[in-house]
Scaffold this motif. Structure first.
Motif, mmCIF file in Angstrom:
data_model
loop_
_atom_site.group_PDB
_atom_site.id
_atom_site.type_symbol
_atom_site.label_atom_id
_atom_site.label_comp_id
_atom_site.label_asym_id
_atom_site.label_seq_id
_atom_site.Cartn_x
_atom_site.Cartn_y
_atom_site.Cartn_z
ATOM 1 N N UNK A 1 20.764 18.612 30.634
ATOM 2 C CA UNK A 1 21.843 19.090 29.790
ATOM 3 C C UNK A 1 23.028 19.573 30.604
ATOM 4 N N UNK A 2 22.776 20.071 31.809
ATOM 5 C CA UNK A 2 23.902 20.494 32.644
ATOM 6 C C UNK A 2 24.870 19.346 32.856
ATOM 7 N N UNK A 3 24.337 18.135 32.951
ATOM 8 C CA UNK A 3 25.196 16.963 33.116
ATOM 9 C C UNK A 3 26.073 16.771 31.886
ATOM 10 N N UNK A 4 25.551 17.100 30.699
ATOM 11 C CA UNK A 4 26.338 16.930 29.473
ATOM 12 C C UNK A 4 27.556 17.846 29.453
ATOM 13 N N UNK A 5 27.375 19.114 29.745
ATOM 14 C CA UNK A 5 28.500 20.046 29.698
ATOM 15 C C UNK A 5 29.532 19.707 30.777
ATOM 16 N N UNK A 6 29.055 19.286 31.944
ATOM 17 C CA UNK A 6 29.969 18.877 33.006
ATOM 18 C C UNK A 6 30.754 17.638 32.590
ATOM 19 N N UNK A 7 30.100 16.701 31.939
ATOM 20 C CA UNK A 7 30.781 15.486 31.476
ATOM 21 C C UNK A 7 31.833 15.804 30.413
ATOM 22 N N UNK A 8 31.510 16.686 29.484
ATOM 23 C CA UNK A 8 32.475 17.063 28.440
ATOM 24 C C UNK A 8 33.692 17.727 29.085
ATOM 25 N N UNK A 9 33.446 18.632 30.002
ATOM 26 C CA UNK A 9 34.542 19.312 30.697
ATOM 27 C C UNK A 9 35.381 18.312 31.498
ATOM 28 N N UNK A 10 34.736 17.398 32.183
ATOM 29 C CA UNK A 10 35.455 16.370 32.934
ATOM 30 C C UNK A 10 36.327 15.514 32.044
#
Length: 132
Positions: A1-10
């Protein structure tokens, strides 16, 4: 899930850098809140005028809270403008931003922290990465 929040922010940073308010807006949940660099609060998305944003994620908590430092290269410049340094706080639920806050990183009476902020972000300018 950490990848999801980083992707949204990116994707948010990419939309801002492209000046695409529509692409930024679709990342927000209905009723999501944006608190801008100047303290203004809006339920919509206003794309900042000009400049290229670079950021480095410092921490992710509970797979839904992201904390990052950010810098801006103004139009016509090749360097970060320390006056535009900020700290971003992003809360994501179900793949959508419910809170985005941009806090000016003034580091009052702490020039060491201001220098460190820019030192962390400057390598991103050399690689062309928006998010490190």
């Amino acid at each position: 899930m950490s990848a999801e929040i980083t992707a949204v922010y990116g994707r948010l940073l990419d939309a801002w850098n492209a000046g695409d308010a529509e692409a930024a807006a679709v990342l927000f949940a209905d009723g999501g809140l944006l608190i801008g660099f100047d303290g203004g609060q809006t339920g919509g998305v206003e794309v900042p005028a000009g400049g290229s944003y670079v950021a480095k994620v410092r921490r992710i908590r509970d797979d839904r809270l992201l904390y990052a430092i950010v810098g801006v290269v103004p139009p016509g410049s090749y360097d970060l403008d320390p006056a535009l340094n900020a700290v971003h706080t992003v809360v994501v639920e179900d793949g959508k931003i419910v809170l985005f806050q941009s806090t000016p990183a003034k580091y009052m009476a702490r020039p060491d922290l201001a220098a460190s902020h820019n030192a962390e972000l400057t390598p991103l300018l050399l690689t062309g990465d928006t998010l490190g």
